[in-house]
Design an enzyme around this catalytic site. Sequence first.
Site, PDB file in Angstrom:
ATOM      1  N   CYS A   2      -1.036   8.201   8.674  1.00 13.13           N
ATOM      2  CA  CYS A   2      -1.627   9.527   8.694  1.00 13.13           C
ATOM      3  C   CYS A   2      -0.596  10.545   9.132  1.00 13.13           C
ATOM      4  O   CYS A   2       0.564  10.244   9.352  1.00 13.13           O
ATOM      5  CB  CYS A   2      -2.821   9.552   9.659  1.00 13.13           C
ATOM      6  SG  CYS A   2      -4.056   8.274   9.329  1.00 13.13           S
ATOM      7  N   GLY A 364      11.795  -5.049   4.360  1.00 15.31           N
ATOM      8  CA  GLY A 364      12.655  -5.932   5.148  1.00 15.31           C
ATOM      9  C   GLY A 364      13.514  -5.204   6.152  1.00 15.31           C
ATOM     10  O   GLY A 364      14.442  -5.798   6.716  1.00 15.31           O
TER      11      GLY A 364
END
Length: 631
Positions: A2, A364
């Site tokens: 958000c 990653g």
Amino acid sequence: MCGIAGIYHLETPKPVDPARIEAMCDAIAHRGPDGQGVWTAPGVGLGHRRLSIIDLAGSPQPMASPDGRAMLIFNGEIYNYRELRQELKAAGAIFRTDGDSEVILAAWQRWGPDCVSRLNGMFAFAIYDLEARSLFLARDRLGVKPLYYAPLSDGSLAFGSELKALLAHPLLRREIDPLAIEDYLTWGYVPDSRAILKGVHKLAAGHSLLLRCGSPLPRPSQWWDVSFADRRKGKAADLEAELVHLMQQAVSSRMVADVPLGAFLSGGVDSSSVVALMAEASGRPVRTCSIGFDVAGLDESAYASQIARLFATDHASRKVSPDDFSAIDQLAGMFDEPFADASALPTWRVCQLARESVTVALSGDGADEALAGYRRHVFQNGEDRVRALVPQALRGPVFGALGGLYPKADWAPRPLRAKSTLLSLAGDSAQGYARSMAFAPPELRDGLYSDDFRRLRGDYRAEDPVLELMRGAPARSGLDQAQYADLKAWLPGDILTKVDRTSMAVSLEAREPLLDYRLIEFAASLPESVRVRGGQGKWLMKKAMRRYLPDEILYRPKQGFVTPIEQWFRGPLAETAREIAGGAALARTGWFDTRRLSGLVDSHVAGTADNSRLLWQLLMLDKAFTGLGIG
């Protein structure tokens, strides 16, 4: 995921105009297109833009506690919220929703500011206590989620997820901090210790801020740090097993979502490891995405396809042209501050591809910093061995003189580019590593600045805070200090800023399982010999992942996303580069030696030097000045 924004009056509880909070939230609407909310009370206003991930309909924000005393706005995800929920329920907490936001509120009411140490996740949040009239701001351990704040002339403090939110406030001054320019030209980003505008601050990773009405603005408090001071003992096989277990936990905890979820897959060690562990934990094919380039020397998509086949993923791949310079203005606008990591462009493109099918994507990021995966870590380890053999009194004058004489051989094979190594060896371990991290070393920066800017900068040098950070680190070696600096400065300032802004620009939530704090703390305790060995970084991780991944993935040379800026500045961007030295916003500041800038452009366009990285830095700085209305 958000966006949050708010205003808090530090002295007098003046009314807050809801329309002002709404405007701040509208500026970051891309972070949360699924919902919005504004709440105001005397002296405070809180706003929220929502990207629904968990409890899609049941956790609107701003969110009030059941007793109405506390109000929360929150950006991020708490991965252990279910365990915390059970513990808090056993202690008497009442829950009305199924999401993680209400768990933060309950944790605050039970443990106060110490609640942050109980949260495992990525977050930036604000809690207003109506009874105490206090505001609590907090940011996660590694700085995955951002939080800006600035004291204003009316006695209030404005804060938000991005600088855009603060720029929507009419009282925010738009005055460039010249020390931020020094920082930016050194590192390629403005670190969390500073912002591009005077008076604007970033809450540092692992820090919190407790504001009380009637009290002056306090200094942020550090609530988490990582220590390299202790060494874990045990056989390599046992350390491997523990590492894999921690990675499995981190990945599985980040697969919780009520929306489609997938992963970025470049075909490198880190993203391939995450996908392998996702496939192990999932009963259905993992969704993966990658981008390739239509230039063979830049394209890694074949490796990504190999991993996709190995784990039977639902794979999407797209080739893009590296000649994507038409998007530069849009890219620069995502960051507000100047940002020179050219890999932001392909990162944005892979986020766009991912968003076509998922709302959450695992990455990653973080393994290089935690487990010593960068080439500079291997060099640092080797250079420290030389430093241990040759005393500083000899190294300084000898290597310094040789480094000064050695040509800057950008054209030569990598082993022959010794200038940086010689200059690095002339200093101590911290000085050497700071030089290896820098986009522009001190001598290059000094040649770019005008006399007026040098006066503004004074005695400050961008390396000073990093040297202080490394020398004061809880560490036992130069490699420890280097990784500590990466985790505290480079990671939040460059890597996580890049991923946050490019993913949020397309309303995609990116999660970084390899930055789970338990994994980070474990990695910091590993002996150097299992981090770097035989000229290989991430030695233990690569060895541990051999049970999942083939050697041609684990041990191929590291590449990463590449943007062909060298060719751009000799072709379609050559005229743009010339404008930097002439009539652009950057030149109009009077802070740079325009003749020096022109020389850099001319030599690059002529092909006698590769100044592409510096020119890209200057272009992104010019774009930031233009976006801020400076110059």
